[in-house]
Design a protein around this motif. Structure first.
Motif, mmCIF file in Angstrom:
data_model
loop_
_atom_site.group_PDB
_atom_site.id
_atom_site.type_symbol
_atom_site.label_atom_id
_atom_site.label_comp_id
_atom_site.label_asym_id
_atom_site.label_seq_id
_atom_site.Cartn_x
_atom_site.Cartn_y
_atom_site.Cartn_z
ATOM 1 N N LEU A 84 49.179 40.408 43.074
ATOM 2 C CA LEU A 84 48.476 39.575 42.104
ATOM 3 C C LEU A 84 48.461 38.117 42.543
ATOM 4 N N ALA A 85 49.602 37.634 43.041
ATOM 5 C CA ALA A 85 49.691 36.247 43.489
ATOM 6 C C ALA A 85 48.761 35.975 44.663
ATOM 7 N N ALA A 86 48.530 37.002 45.485
ATOM 8 C CA ALA A 86 47.648 36.857 46.644
ATOM 9 C C ALA A 86 46.186 37.103 46.297
ATOM 10 N N GLY A 87 45.901 37.384 45.018
ATOM 11 C CA GLY A 87 44.529 37.628 44.597
ATOM 12 C C GLY A 87 43.997 38.990 44.993
ATOM 13 N N ARG A 88 44.895 39.927 45.267
ATOM 14 C CA ARG A 88 44.483 41.265 45.693
ATOM 15 C C ARG A 88 44.455 42.220 44.503
ATOM 16 N N ASP A 89 43.602 43.234 44.599
ATOM 17 C CA ASP A 89 43.552 44.258 43.567
ATOM 18 C C ASP A 89 44.817 45.102 43.603
ATOM 19 N N VAL A 90 45.238 45.531 42.428
ATOM 20 C CA VAL A 90 46.359 46.463 42.304
ATOM 21 C C VAL A 90 45.795 47.713 41.660
ATOM 22 N N GLU A 91 45.578 48.737 42.470
ATOM 23 C CA GLU A 91 44.786 49.888 42.040
ATOM 24 C C GLU A 91 45.412 50.673 40.895
ATOM 25 N N TYR A 92 46.703 50.542 40.676
ATOM 26 C CA TYR A 92 47.346 51.319 39.616
ATOM 27 C C TYR A 92 47.482 50.538 38.301
ATOM 28 N N LEU A 93 46.984 49.298 38.272
ATOM 29 C CA LEU A 93 47.030 48.515 37.035
ATOM 30 C C LEU A 93 45.698 48.587 36.303
ATOM 31 N N PRO A 94 45.697 48.808 34.999
ATOM 32 C CA PRO A 94 44.449 48.687 34.241
ATOM 33 C C PRO A 94 43.924 47.260 34.365
ATOM 34 N N PRO A 95 42.613 47.081 34.536
ATOM 35 C CA PRO A 95 42.055 45.725 34.680
ATOM 36 C C PRO A 95 42.421 44.810 33.515
ATOM 37 N N GLU A 96 42.614 45.384 32.345
ATOM 38 C CA GLU A 96 42.936 44.579 31.163
ATOM 39 C C GLU A 96 44.413 44.235 31.064
ATOM 40 N N GLY A 97 45.226 44.708 32.024
ATOM 41 C CA GLY A 97 46.654 44.414 32.004
ATOM 42 C C GLY A 97 47.466 45.492 31.314
ATOM 43 N N LEU A 98 48.667 45.143 30.892
ATOM 44 C CA LEU A 98 49.606 46.128 30.350
ATOM 45 C C LEU A 98 49.849 45.961 28.854
ATOM 46 N N GLY A 99 48.984 45.217 28.187
ATOM 47 C CA GLY A 99 49.181 44.954 26.768
ATOM 48 C C GLY A 99 49.059 46.173 25.873
ATOM 49 N N ALA A 100 48.409 47.242 26.347
ATOM 50 C CA ALA A 100 48.240 48.435 25.517
ATOM 51 C C ALA A 100 49.490 49.310 25.486
ATOM 52 N N PHE A 101 50.455 49.020 26.341
ATOM 53 C CA PHE A 101 51.678 49.814 26.386
ATOM 54 C C PHE A 101 52.717 49.256 25.417
ATOM 55 N N ASP A 102 53.441 50.168 24.782
ATOM 56 C CA ASP A 102 54.494 49.765 23.861
ATOM 57 C C ASP A 102 55.729 49.261 24.591
ATOM 58 N N LEU A 103 55.936 49.766 25.808
ATOM 59 C CA LEU A 103 57.118 49.404 26.595
ATOM 60 C C LEU A 103 56.733 49.397 28.065
#
Length: 356
Positions: free
Chosen positions: A120-139
């Motif tokens: 993320l810091a290098a501006g690269r895609d992380v294929e296993y992350l939802p584009p919207e981030g991790l806010g939908a997860f409870d934990l």
């Protein structure tokens, strides 16, 4: 509890550290009375190197494509907890399915947090992350603690974070008789990684060059043909999990080397570290923030940063090394077993507001 997991692989330990960790954790959860289903896509690389066909006490589902999973969604949407992990090939699809249909606690487990944050810091895609981030997860669980948890909240919108560190199954990783094929003065078990090669050069290869009369043993996949071998290094291309105890127990000491991003972030004990300790092997390790929370330096583990440090450690008396190893093993059985991590995990799940 009923727990469903969408992960990288549990059926193949070839070239990844996830499999052994999940085997220990799932086995412990099953022994504690929980129902676990692990879903993994049938990826050719792992299919060609599969070393586990079934999970004792749990269910392993190997599927061909995501439509197969959707067709059997009724098997898992009612689970008390549903996990998506880093490097799961269908992580984004699984995250969205869980967000839409899951009834239990929604969990993302990043077993590779420093890599995630580094990309993320290098501006690269992380294929296993939802584009919207991790806010939908409870934990959101992280294999790495410390500042990594704050970064997951600030950069990816995680609502609630907690560490779930590495661990070991002491029934699998235990002291065994030494085997001559693994015997040596110093061993190192790890796949090739460019970002830890400098440390491998400094802490393993250079000591081997300086002590040609000693035997050094290296096990792991992915090493290039131009790797700078010396005549006193014995190489095993892959050491299968059942052979790990003999590998660790057959040398006078074993070396732990941490990948650059993980060491820079700290609080990142590898599964190999606990495996070696559980087997009763004296451990030399590079240093990083938080290591002393898991093992006490000079009492349970020796920290090394130069070739001279490594050679000084190998010049120690065997009795002294074994006493140190015994203390590390005792602490590992008490604090770092798979059973202990399973209890920690269940406690985190049961305290989630979404758990009913």
């Amino acid at each position: 509890m009923k727990i469903a997991i969408f992960g990288l692989t549990v059926s193949s330990s070839w070239g990844n550290g996830h499999a052994t960790l999940w085997r220990g954790l799932i086995g412990a959860l099953a022994a504690q009375g929980h129902e676990v289903i692990f879903y993994e896509r049938d990826v050719p690389w792992y299919a060609g190197h599969r070393d586990l066909a079934e999970l004792p006490g749990a269910a392993l589902v190997i599927y061909n494509d995501w439509q197969d999973v959707l067709a059997r969604a009724a098997d898992f949407v009612d689970a008390d907890a549903l996990f998506v992990t880093s490097y799961c090939p269908d992580a984004v699809a699984a995250s969205r399915l869980i967000a839409d249909r899951a009834r239990g606690v929604r969990v993302f487990y990043d077993l590779d947090t420093p890599i995630t944050l580094g990309r993320l810091a290098a501006g690269r895609d992380v294929e296993y992350l939802p584009p919207e981030g991790l806010g939908a997860f409870d934990l959101v669980l992280s294999y790495t603690g410390g500042p990594a948890l704050d970064a997951l909240e600030k950069q990816l919108g995680a609502q609630r974070t907690a560490p779930l560190y590495g661990h070991v199954d002491p029934d699998v990783h235990r002291p065994v008789a030494a085997q001559p094929m693994f015997g040596g003065d110093l061993s190192y078990l790890g796949t090739f990684a460019e970002d830890r090669q400098a440390l491998v050069e400094r802490l393993f290869l250079e000591p081997a060059r300086r002590r040609p009369e000693m035997r050094f043993v290296l096990g792991g996949s992915g090493y290039p043909q131009d790797f700078p071998w010396t005549d006193n290094i014995w190489f095993m291309r892959h050491v299968a999990p059942p052979d790990h105890p003999a590998f660790f127990c057959s040398s006078r000491a074993t070396l732990n080397v941490t990948r650059r991003d993980m060491a820079a972030m700290g609080w990142c004990p590898s599964g190999r570290l606990f495996e070696a300790a559980s087997c009763g092997a004296p451990i030399l390790s590079d240093d990083w923030d938080g290591l002393d929370a898991f093992f006490t330096p000079d009492e349970e583990i020796l920290l090394v940063s130069t070739p001279d440090d490594v050679l000084a450690a190998l010049d120690r008396d065997d009795i002294e090394l074994q006493r140190m190893a015994a203390r590390a093993r005792e602490r590992t059985l008490s604090e770092h077993s798979s059973a202990e991590r399973a209890r920690e995990l269940v406690g985190l799940l049961q305290t989630a507001p979404e758990y009913a």
